[in-house]
Write a protein that holds these residues in place. Structure first.
Motif, PDB file in Angstrom:
ATOM      1  N   MET A 161       0.807  -1.190   0.000  1.00  0.00           N
ATOM      2  CA  MET A 161       0.000   0.000   0.000  1.00  0.00           C
ATOM      3  C   MET A 161       0.854   1.261   0.000  1.00  0.00           C
ATOM      4  N   ALA A 162       2.131   1.131   0.281  1.00  0.00           N
ATOM      5  CA  ALA A 162       2.990   2.313   0.375  1.00  0.00           C
ATOM      6  C   ALA A 162       3.152   2.965  -0.988  1.00  0.00           C
ATOM      7  N   GLY A 163       3.132   4.294  -1.010  1.00  0.00           N
ATOM      8  CA  GLY A 163       3.323   5.028  -2.251  1.00  0.00           C
ATOM      9  C   GLY A 163       2.065   5.160  -3.084  1.00  0.00           C
ATOM     10  N   GLU A 164       0.930   4.733  -2.572  1.00  0.00           N
ATOM     11  CA  GLU A 164      -0.313   4.824  -3.335  1.00  0.00           C
ATOM     12  C   GLU A 164      -0.952   6.196  -3.178  1.00  0.00           C
ATOM     13  N   ASP A 165      -1.948   6.406  -3.989  1.00  0.00           N
ATOM     14  CA  ASP A 165      -2.732   7.623  -3.944  1.00  0.00           C
ATOM     15  C   ASP A 165      -3.513   7.658  -2.620  1.00  0.00           C
ATOM     16  N   PRO A 166      -3.414   8.757  -1.845  1.00  0.00           N
ATOM     17  CA  PRO A 166      -4.140   8.808  -0.562  1.00  0.00           C
ATOM     18  C   PRO A 166      -5.643   8.650  -0.725  1.00  0.00           C
ATOM     19  N   TYR A 167      -6.191   9.143  -1.833  1.00  0.00           N
ATOM     20  CA  TYR A 167      -7.629   8.980  -2.069  1.00  0.00           C
ATOM     21  C   TYR A 167      -7.972   7.505  -2.260  1.00  0.00           C
ATOM     22  N   ALA A 168      -7.110   6.770  -2.967  1.00  0.00           N
ATOM     23  CA  ALA A 168      -7.349   5.345  -3.185  1.00  0.00           C
ATOM     24  C   ALA A 168      -7.171   4.554  -1.894  1.00  0.00           C
ATOM     25  N   VAL A 169      -6.197   4.936  -1.076  1.00  0.00           N
ATOM     26  CA  VAL A 169      -5.962   4.240   0.190  1.00  0.00           C
ATOM     27  C   VAL A 169      -7.185   4.355   1.090  1.00  0.00           C
ATOM     28  N   LEU A 170      -7.748   5.562   1.184  1.00  0.00           N
ATOM     29  CA  LEU A 170      -8.921   5.760   2.041  1.00  0.00           C
ATOM     30  C   LEU A 170     -10.221   5.374   1.347  1.00  0.00           C
ATOM     31  N   GLY A 171     -10.185   5.204   0.033  1.00  0.00           N
ATOM     32  CA  GLY A 171     -11.389   4.812  -0.697  1.00  0.00           C
ATOM     33  C   GLY A 171     -12.386   5.936  -0.862  1.00  0.00           C
ATOM     34  N   VAL A 172     -11.914   7.163  -1.042  1.00  0.00           N
ATOM     35  CA  VAL A 172     -12.791   8.316  -1.228  1.00  0.00           C
ATOM     36  C   VAL A 172     -12.483   8.979  -2.564  1.00  0.00           C
ATOM     37  N   ARG A 173     -13.438   9.770  -3.045  1.00  0.00           N
ATOM     38  CA  ARG A 173     -13.247  10.518  -4.293  1.00  0.00           C
ATOM     39  C   ARG A 173     -12.369  11.738  -4.039  1.00  0.00           C
ATOM     40  N   PRO A 174     -11.709  12.275  -5.066  1.00  0.00           N
ATOM     41  CA  PRO A 174     -10.890  13.475  -4.875  1.00  0.00           C
ATOM     42  C   PRO A 174     -11.676  14.711  -4.459  1.00  0.00           C
TER      43      PRO A 174
ATOM     44  N   ALA B 192      -0.198   1.892   8.592  1.00  0.00           N
ATOM     45  CA  ALA B 192       0.701   3.029   8.367  1.00  0.00           C
ATOM     46  C   ALA B 192       0.314   3.790   7.102  1.00  0.00           C
ATOM     47  N   ALA B 193      -0.105   3.084   6.059  1.00  0.00           N
ATOM     48  CA  ALA B 193      -0.529   3.743   4.812  1.00  0.00           C
ATOM     49  C   ALA B 193      -1.810   4.543   5.029  1.00  0.00           C
ATOM     50  N   VAL B 194      -2.730   4.010   5.822  1.00  0.00           N
ATOM     51  CA  VAL B 194      -3.983   4.720   6.110  1.00  0.00           C
ATOM     52  C   VAL B 194      -3.691   5.991   6.901  1.00  0.00           C
TER      53      VAL B 194
END
Length: 109
Positions: A1-14, A46-48
């Motif tokens: 999960m490291a280095g991913e888009d924060p929106y994708a990590v949390l599962g929310v739209r931009p 940690a990614a969340v």
């Protein structure tokens, strides 16, 4: 999960609001917390936390969106910078700075 888009990590739209981001963060923390029986790897938690740290702060989120090329409306693309000039006639003096006074002290005679 490291280095991913924060929106994708949390599962929310931009274009998600802070309430939606906080709700998604809390749900994922409950899911990935090490004290729960179904705890995942510590990297997931940690990614969340890292994603929420970026998206909860308006300055960090704006900087991330700017680097990513996303505007608040969710449209991908680069913004156009327009130079701004303030017109001031040559004979018009610059405004004087405002007068500031310190604390008032009473002197005893």
């Amino acid at each position: 999960m490291a280095g991913e888009d924060p929106y994708a990590v949390l599962g929310v739209r931009p274009d998600a609001g802070l309430t939606e981001i906080t709700a998604a963060y809390r749900a994922l923390v409950r899911r990935f917390h090490p004290d729960t029986p179904r705890a995942a790897e510590p990297e997931c938690l940690a990614a969340v936390i890292a994603a929420y740290r970026i998206l909860r702060d308006p300055v960090r989120r704006a900087e991330y969106d700017r680097r990513r090329g996303v505007t608040r409306g969710g449209v991908t693309g680069r913004g156009v910078s327009v130079p701004v000039r303030v017109h001031r006639p040559r004979d018009h003096p610059a405004p004087e700075p405002e007068l500031r006074a310190g604390p008032v002290r009473r002197h005893r005679p």
